[in-house]
Design an enzyme around this catalytic site. Structure first.
Site, mmCIF file in Angstrom:
data_model
loop_
_atom_site.group_PDB
_atom_site.id
_atom_site.type_symbol
_atom_site.label_atom_id
_atom_site.label_comp_id
_atom_site.label_asym_id
_atom_site.label_seq_id
_atom_site.Cartn_x
_atom_site.Cartn_y
_atom_site.Cartn_z
ATOM 1 N N ASP A 279 21.649 -4.954 21.933
ATOM 2 C CA ASP A 279 21.095 -3.947 22.841
ATOM 3 C C ASP A 279 20.512 -2.808 22.016
ATOM 4 O O ASP A 279 21.200 -2.248 21.158
ATOM 5 C CB ASP A 279 22.181 -3.397 23.764
ATOM 6 C CG ASP A 279 22.730 -4.446 24.724
ATOM 7 O OD1 ASP A 279 22.209 -5.577 24.723
ATOM 8 O OD2 ASP A 279 23.673 -4.134 25.471
ATOM 9 N N ASP B 229 22.389 -8.344 38.541
ATOM 10 C CA ASP B 229 23.464 -7.457 38.098
ATOM 11 C C ASP B 229 24.229 -6.992 39.332
ATOM 12 O O ASP B 229 23.669 -6.300 40.182
ATOM 13 C CB ASP B 229 22.887 -6.255 37.349
ATOM 14 C CG ASP B 229 21.989 -6.677 36.192
ATOM 15 O OD1 ASP B 229 22.278 -7.722 35.585
ATOM 16 O OD2 ASP B 229 21.007 -5.971 35.909
#
Length: 246
Positions: A10, A135
């Site tokens: 990330d 998500d």
């Protein structure tokens, strides 16, 4: 297809970070060179890299694009499969990444706002290159870098995106993400049973047993971030435990 353990890289502000539940400013880990991090995962046995541009996801800018390109240049010659998400909000955003050698683009907010975008991308590039990220928080899908909640469930949206041509789904349980409290396999299993395309699980992996638990849901793989960076276990150990269970 064998179950795969996929390390997350990330990126935020040019660094490799791990956020708690995706909240800006909640960095648990911050490493200076995402390219070196990616190469380290490859050296430990990674076959796929999961790259997320957090600046793209949260603010919509592409400041990490040169880093992503460099990772592609270093890792693709080694046969590494690379998937990228974060701030892919248009056909052009996705096409740019696929054109530089990314194997799979991961769309979230853009897909939920315009499901036809998935069909266009799938028709143009092939469904195997198109992934939709779902998500989930409190059973509902979150969008815009996890800052807003929609009215839809993962099962509803997963089925819809499979019809539109998505080749796979990345399912993150935000309730568990980045907390290192372990996994809840039930939402993943429900989604796996609702669609025929591969589902990659994410969120909450803390132990090697969590990886086995998610494998047993029928998921095609798992993305692991915080647990690897916090050295709860090594990538090699994670790959080996899956091999032992096959």
């Amino acid at each position: 297809m064998s179950f795969e353990v996929i390390p997350a890289v990330d990126m935020k502000g040019g660094k490799c970070v791990q956020l708690v539940q995706g909240v800006p400013g909640s960095e648990m880990i911050s490493l200076d060179d995402p390219v070196e991090v990616a190469l380290d995962w490859v050296s430990q046995g990674a076959r796929t890299l999961h790259l997320i541009d957090l600046d793209g996801a949260i603010e919509g800018n592409r400041t990490n694009a040169p880093i992503i390109k460099k990772i592609v240049e270093k890792c693709k010659p080694q046969g590494i499969y690379i998937q990228v998400g974060g701030g892919i909000r248009s056909f052009e955003d996705a096409a740019t990444l696929l054109d530089i050698g990314i194997d799979k683009v991961i769309l979230s907010t853009a897909a939920l706002k315009d499901p036809e975008l998935i069909k266009k991308l799938s028709d143009e590039f092939g469904s195997e290159h198109i992934n939709v990220a779902l998500d989930s928080k409190n059973g509902k899908i979150s969008i815009e870098g996890w800052t807003k909640e929609s009215e839809h469930t993962a099962v509803e949206m997963g089925s819809q995106f499979e019809e539109k041509g998505a080749g796979s789904i990345l399912f993150t349980n935000i309730d568990s993400e980045g907390l290192l409290n372990g996994v809840n396999p039930k939402p993943t299993e429900e989604l796996v049973n609702a669609v025929t395309i591969p589902v990659i699980a994410s969120g909450g992996v803390t132990t090697l047993e969590d990886i086995v638990t998610l494998k047993n849901t029928g998921a095609a793989g798992v993305v692991v971030g915080s647990a690897l960076y916090k050295k709860r276990f090594t990538l090699t150990e994670a790959i080996n435990i899956i091999s032992d269970k096959n």
